[in-house]
Structures are given as structure tokens and as C-alpha cells.
Write a protein that holds these residues in place. Structure first.
Motif, PDB file in Angstrom:
ATOM      1  N   VAL A  75      32.573  41.977  55.719  1.00  0.00           N
ATOM      2  CA  VAL A  75      33.537  41.170  54.968  1.00  0.00           C
ATOM      3  C   VAL A  75      34.900  41.841  54.973  1.00  0.00           C
ATOM      4  CG1 VAL A  75      34.093  40.328  52.690  1.00  0.00           C
ATOM      5  CG2 VAL A  75      31.783  40.159  53.513  1.00  0.00           C
ATOM      6  N   VAL A  83      44.449  39.844  58.534  1.00  0.00           N
ATOM      7  CA  VAL A  83      45.638  40.430  57.928  1.00  0.00           C
ATOM      8  C   VAL A  83      46.368  41.284  58.965  1.00  0.00           C
ATOM      9  CG1 VAL A  83      46.399  42.099  56.223  1.00  0.00           C
ATOM     10  CG2 VAL A  83      44.761  40.383  55.590  1.00  0.00           C
TER      11      VAL A  83
ATOM     12  N   LEU B 114      31.941  37.304  50.897  1.00  0.00           N
ATOM     13  CA  LEU B 114      33.374  37.059  51.085  1.00  0.00           C
ATOM     14  C   LEU B 114      33.924  36.126  50.016  1.00  0.00           C
ATOM     15  CD1 LEU B 114      35.716  37.148  53.511  1.00  0.00           C
ATOM     16  CD2 LEU B 114      35.018  34.812  53.717  1.00  0.00           C
ATOM     17  N   ALA B 115      33.219  35.012  49.780  1.00  0.00           N
ATOM     18  CA  ALA B 115      33.808  33.966  48.959  1.00  0.00           C
ATOM     19  C   ALA B 115      33.405  34.077  47.506  1.00  0.00           C
ATOM     20  CB  ALA B 115      33.407  32.598  49.510  1.00  0.00           C
ATOM     21  N   SER B 116      32.228  34.634  47.226  1.00  0.00           N
ATOM     22  CA  SER B 116      31.775  34.599  45.841  1.00  0.00           C
ATOM     23  C   SER B 116      31.828  35.962  45.163  1.00  0.00           C
ATOM     24  CB  SER B 116      30.358  34.049  45.794  1.00  0.00           C
ATOM     25  OG  SER B 116      29.988  33.823  44.472  1.00  0.00           O
ATOM     26  N   ARG B 118      33.114  38.804  46.193  1.00  0.00           N
ATOM     27  CA  ARG B 118      34.419  39.442  46.310  1.00  0.00           C
ATOM     28  C   ARG B 118      35.508  38.385  46.451  1.00  0.00           C
ATOM     29  NH1 ARG B 118      33.797  44.826  47.076  1.00  0.00           N
ATOM     30  NH2 ARG B 118      35.958  44.994  47.663  1.00  0.00           N
ATOM     31  N   GLY B 119      35.417  37.314  45.664  1.00  0.00           N
ATOM     32  CA  GLY B 119      36.371  36.222  45.778  1.00  0.00           C
ATOM     33  C   GLY B 119      37.797  36.642  45.461  1.00  0.00           C
ATOM     34  N   LEU B 120      37.961  37.527  44.480  1.00  0.00           N
ATOM     35  CA  LEU B 120      39.305  37.945  44.089  1.00  0.00           C
ATOM     36  C   LEU B 120      39.960  38.752  45.205  1.00  0.00           C
ATOM     37  CD1 LEU B 120      40.782  37.430  41.494  1.00  0.00           C
ATOM     38  CD2 LEU B 120      40.153  39.683  40.725  1.00  0.00           C
ATOM     39  N   ASP B 121      39.139  39.586  45.876  1.00  0.00           N
ATOM     40  CA  ASP B 121      39.602  40.372  47.015  1.00  0.00           C
ATOM     41  C   ASP B 121      40.123  39.451  48.114  1.00  0.00           C
ATOM     42  OD1 ASP B 121      39.960  42.375  48.769  1.00  0.00           O
ATOM     43  OD2 ASP B 121      37.855  42.860  49.062  1.00  0.00           O
ATOM     44  N   THR B 122      39.327  38.412  48.414  1.00  0.00           N
ATOM     45  CA  THR B 122      39.720  37.488  49.469  1.00  0.00           C
ATOM     46  C   THR B 122      40.978  36.729  49.072  1.00  0.00           C
ATOM     47  OG1 THR B 122      37.397  37.288  49.955  1.00  0.00           O
ATOM     48  CG2 THR B 122      38.834  35.712  50.985  1.00  0.00           C
ATOM     49  N   LEU B 123      41.117  36.405  47.783  1.00  0.00           N
ATOM     50  CA  LEU B 123      42.347  35.755  47.314  1.00  0.00           C
ATOM     51  C   LEU B 123      43.542  36.643  47.620  1.00  0.00           C
ATOM     52  CD1 LEU B 123      43.867  33.587  45.756  1.00  0.00           C
ATOM     53  CD2 LEU B 123      43.308  34.773  43.664  1.00  0.00           C
ATOM     54  N   GLU B 125      43.756  38.862  50.014  1.00  0.00           N
ATOM     55  CA  GLU B 125      44.012  38.857  51.460  1.00  0.00           C
ATOM     56  C   GLU B 125      44.776  37.604  51.867  1.00  0.00           C
ATOM     57  OE1 GLU B 125      42.989  41.377  53.272  1.00  0.00           O
ATOM     58  OE2 GLU B 125      41.101  42.172  52.522  1.00  0.00           O
ATOM     59  N   VAL B 126      44.378  36.459  51.289  1.00  0.00           N
ATOM     60  CA  VAL B 126      45.060  35.207  51.641  1.00  0.00           C
ATOM     61  C   VAL B 126      46.521  35.276  51.227  1.00  0.00           C
ATOM     62  CG1 VAL B 126      45.159  32.760  51.117  1.00  0.00           C
ATOM     63  CG2 VAL B 126      42.989  33.815  51.611  1.00  0.00           C
TER      64      VAL B 126
ATOM     65  N   TYR C  79      43.000  27.584  46.674  1.00  0.00           N
ATOM     66  CA  TYR C  79      42.146  28.724  46.305  1.00  0.00           C
ATOM     67  C   TYR C  79      42.322  29.062  44.828  1.00  0.00           C
ATOM     68  CZ  TYR C  79      39.684  33.066  47.488  1.00  0.00           C
ATOM     69  OH  TYR C  79      38.776  34.073  47.583  1.00  0.00           O
ATOM     70  N   LEU C  94      37.318  32.184  39.182  1.00  0.00           N
ATOM     71  CA  LEU C  94      36.533  32.162  40.419  1.00  0.00           C
ATOM     72  C   LEU C  94      35.026  32.286  40.191  1.00  0.00           C
ATOM     73  CD1 LEU C  94      38.712  34.350  42.806  1.00  0.00           C
ATOM     74  CD2 LEU C  94      38.424  31.911  42.919  1.00  0.00           C
ATOM     75  N   TYR C  96      32.049  30.328  40.291  1.00  0.00           N
ATOM     76  CA  TYR C  96      31.812  28.954  40.740  1.00  0.00           C
ATOM     77  C   TYR C  96      30.612  28.297  40.091  1.00  0.00           C
ATOM     78  CZ  TYR C  96      34.416  31.150  44.502  1.00  0.00           C
ATOM     79  OH  TYR C  96      35.296  31.869  45.213  1.00  0.00           O
ATOM     80  N   ILE C 111      32.409  27.681  47.187  1.00  0.00           N
ATOM     81  CA  ILE C 111      32.613  28.412  48.438  1.00  0.00           C
ATOM     82  C   ILE C 111      33.221  27.503  49.487  1.00  0.00           C
ATOM     83  CG2 ILE C 111      31.385  29.475  50.358  1.00  0.00           C
ATOM     84  CD1 ILE C 111      29.568  30.788  48.310  1.00  0.00           C
ATOM     85  N   ILE C 114      36.978  27.012  48.594  1.00  0.00           N
ATOM     86  CA  ILE C 114      37.914  28.112  48.835  1.00  0.00           C
ATOM     87  C   ILE C 114      37.972  28.461  50.311  1.00  0.00           C
ATOM     88  CG2 ILE C 114      37.641  29.090  46.503  1.00  0.00           C
ATOM     89  CD1 ILE C 114      36.534  31.477  48.484  1.00  0.00           C
TER      90      ILE C 114
END
Lengths: 121, 157, 142
Positions: A75, A83, B114-116, B118-123, B125-126, C79, C94, C96, C111, C114
Motif C-alpha cells: 500500500v 506521488v 489502502l482505502a479503509s 489507512r484511509g487518512l493516509d491515502t487522503l 497522498e491524494v 474523498y 472515514l 465507512y 471504498i 473513495i
């Protein structure tokens, strides 16, 4: 034969030092960015090789398999690659603007122009 | 061209190391996007380089060799490749592997981490990617309208 | 008109397949390798191929730069919006599983949403990077 288990780290170190050499030895800004990319890839390979597990498989759930590689480094690196390309673009854009302002992307020529400017003011 | 081959080799290596998601990303980025950006930058600057003297490079080589030697010495304490007892496999990974299918309900653990988890981490990165896009827009313009070329920089006498 | 007929016909065959593959990667990311990051980049790569063969003006008529810039912000906002929606639904930012009565359904829904946001932002930003470099090149040529 114990030491052969460390082979992956040596590959990473060789790649990392190749990138490092390009970054510090080349005066050309674009080549420095290419060097940074090589350095970055070595870090990616380091993380991915850490996540590999003996007898494990890709981290997608399948009935009856219990050993998976560690999904967490995947991940981190997955997002880091994207990035990385965005930040490479920022670096290249800076190089383009430097070329427009100074007419050169060689480090020493840019510094010479700056010193000349400083003397003249 | 060489960078494309380098990316392809890296992607193949990721497949061998069981990181299929990462391999897909690397293949798409390396083959599709980064080369085009690099070529664009070379067109905008110059593809010729000044020749350098060898003394400077020798110093760099010494620095690189010392650093590399220190790093290789450091790897002696690292766990062996694919060792199940390695610290990286002990802490959070077993929980992700064992519980994520029950908790999230989707089979791809990389997506659920990735999405759940560590969702804040991915936010973050975005948002970094978004900021990088804004930075390039500020530096190079949007590429929509034609302006006169900038005059060369005025020297302050 | 460009004389390279093989390239033009080849690209016309390839580009829809690439776009479809990007959508597959986007929405099948829960079951197979893939997700928003990869889908966005593959989507952008299809437009880059289009630009290389048909020119920047043609692609900017199809996908105007203003839309690209708006979309890169819309993805990030989608997001954050899902995170805030989870807060209004009674959970943490977040989280969900409060989005639907069934926690699995809520997680899957969050999921997918986002990942869609990530895909939109990544695709739009990469296209916008490409427009910036290509537009600068065109200015220099004139």
C-alpha cells in the motif's frame, strides 16, 4: 550460504548508490532528476522485498490459502509511485523554468550567473 | 527509452515478489506517463550536456563507495530474505491478513488496507498529488492560451 | 491531416480498449489487482496516446483543460465528502461501516466511492501535467 539471504539488500544498496552517484556527480538538472528516480526505485524494491514471505502468495484472499505477503508495504509503495511521478513532474517543471530564466540547466553555469549578478548589485 | 526498460524490469520484479498491485502501478506509470513528461522537459530545455572534468566525479565516487560500504555493513543485521520471523511480518500484518476479509468483506487486502484501514493516509497522498498538479500549473501555465515568449531576463546593473 | 494512416487507425482501435480497461481496473479493484491510482494513470495514458497522434488541439476540444482542473479538485472533494458523510452518519471521519445498515455493504460502498475520488484526481492531475508540458512546447514553437 547464510549470507545469500541478504542478497536483496545488496541489490538495493547498489541501485541506491547508482542513483546517489548520478545525483551528486552530474551537474545537469535533468540527469539529477533521473538519478533521483533510480534512488526512489531502489527504496521501492527495498520495501517490496521486505514484504515477501516464504511460501506466501499475493495478498488477495483465496479459499484455503493462509500465507500471504505483507500487504502494508504494498500500500505504501503503491501510493509512493504515483506521488513520485507527480513530484518528478514538479522537478522537471522547475528545470524548465530555470532554463527559461538562465538559458542553461548546468549547475555551475547557473551559479556563475548568480555570482555575477551578486557582484553587479 | 532506457527508463522505460528500467520501469518494465522493476514491474516484473514486483510480480515475482508477489506485489501485483504495485507492479500494475509501476508498469502504467513507467511506460505511460513518466517518459512522456521526461521527453517534454527535454524538448523544453536542451538535450545536450556540458562535459565535466574527472576530478569532481572522483570525489563523488569516493563518497558513494563509503556510503555504500556502510549500508552493506548495516545489512548484516537484517533478517534474511522472505524470513517468516522477520519483524515486518510480526506486528500489524497478521491482523490485516487474518481479519480484513471478515471486517471489510472484500478479498483484495491491498485495497482494504489502502482505502479503509489507512484511509487518512491515502487522503494525504491524494492531496499531495493535487498540490503537485497545482504547482506545475503555476510553474508552466495551463497550456490553453498562447502568450508571447518571455523576454530574456533583465540584468540589474 | 497526419499522413500516418496505420498509426491513426491503430490508435482508434486501441484507445477505447485502453479506456475500458481503465474502468475495469477502477471498479474491479476490490477483487483483483487495481484501484483508483492505477485506473487514473491508465485513463490519462490513453489521452496521451491520443495527443501524440492527433495533436493537442484535438484532445483539448474533447477534454477541455478547465474540465480537467475542475475534476482534479472534484476527486479530492469526493474523498473528503465521504469522510464527512461518515461523520454525519454517526461514525468517525472515514469510518465507512456506518454508511449502510450492513457493515460490509457500508465498507464496500465507502471504498468504491473513495477509490472513484482517487481515480478522478489522479487521472485529472496527470492529464493536466501533460497539458502543461505540451502547451509550453507549443508556445515555444510559435
Amino acid at each position: 550460504m547464510e549470507w545469500l539471504g541478504l542478497f536483496n539488500y545488496w541489490v538495493v544498496v547498489v541501485l541506491m548508490m547508482t542513483g546517489f552517484y548520478v545525483v551528486i556527480a552530474q551537474g545537469n538538472l535533468i540527469k539529477k532528476i533521473v538519478g533521483l528516480n533510480i534512488f526512489q526505485t531502489s527504496v521501492f524494491i527495498f520495501y517490496i522485498s521486505l514484504s515477501k514471505l516464504e511460501g506466501g502468495t499475493a495478498p488477495i484472499y483465496v479459499e484455503g490459502i493462509t500465507a500471504y505477503s505483507n500487504p502494508l508495504p504494498h500500500v505504501l509503495i503503491l501510493t509512493a509511485i504515483v506521488v513520485g511521478v507527480a513530484l518528478t513532474a514538479v522537478g522537471l517543471a522547475l528545470a524548465v523554468r530555470i532554463h527559461e530564466a538562465y538559458g542553461s540547466i548546468e549547475e555551475d553555469e547557473i551559479q556563475a550567473q548568480d555570482e555575477e549578478d551578486a557582484r553587479n548589485t | 527509452m532506457l527508463m522505460g526498460i528500467f520501469s518494465l524490469l522493476a514491474a516484473s520484479l514486483y510480480v515475482l515478489l508477489d506485489a501485483v498491485d504495485v507492479a500494475l502501478t509501476e508498469a502504467a506509470v513507467g511506460a505511460g506517463v513518466s517518459i512522456i513528461l521526461m521527453l517534454g522537459a527535454l524538448v523544453l530545455t536542451t538535450s545536450e550536456e556540458k562535459v565535466h572534468d574527472a576530478k569532481h566525479n572522483l570525489l563523488a565516487l569516493v563518497v558513494v563507495l563509503i556510503t555504500g560500504g556502510a549500508l552493506i555493513y548495516g545489512t548484516m543485521d537484517m533478517p534474511n530474505f522472505a524470513d517468516p520471523q522477520a519483524p515486518a511480518h510480526q506486528h500489524v500484518a497478521p491482523r490485516y491478513v487474518q481479519d480484513s476479509v471478515d471486517e471489510i468483506g472484500i478479498p483484495n487486502m491491498v485495497t482494504s488496507v489502502l482505502a479503509s484501514y489507512r484511509g487518512l493516509d491515502t487522503l494525504g497522498e491524494v492531496l499531495v498529488i493535487f498540490s503537485a498538479g497545482v504547482a506545475v500549473l503555476l510553474l508552466l501555465g495551463a497550456g490553453t492560451y498562447r502568450r508571447r515568449p518571455r523576454p530574456p531576463r533583465k540584468r540589474t546593473k | 491531416m497526419s499522413p500516418h494512416i496505420v498509426l491513426r487507425v491503430g490508435a482508434k482501435v486501441l484507445i477505447p480498449v485502453i479506456l475500458l480497461f481503465a474502468l475495469y481496473i477502477q471498479f474491479h479493484g476490490e477483487y483483483s489487482p487495481g484501484g483508483g491510482f492505477q485506473a487514473g494513470i491508465i485513463f490519462a495514458a490513453a489521452l496521451v496516446l491520443y495527443t501524440l497522434i492527433f495533436g493537442l488541439d484535438a484532445v483539448q476540444r474533447a477534454v477541455p483543460p478547465v474540465a480537467v482542473h475542475l475534476l482534479s479538485a472534484v476527486g479530492a472533494l469526493l474523498y473528503i465528502g465521504v469522510g464527512v458523510w461518515a461523520m454525519f452518519a454517526g461514525g468517525n471521519f472515514l469510518e465507512y461501516k456506518v454508511l449502510a445498515a450492513d457493515p460490509h455493504l457500508g465498507e464496500t460502498m465507502g471504498i468504491i466511492l473513495i477509490e472513484l475520488g482517487v481515480g478522478i484526481t489522479v487521472g485529472a492531475v496527470v492529464i493536466s501535467l501533460f497539458y502543461s508540458f505540451a502547451g509550453r512546447t507549443r508556445e515555444q514553437e510559435n
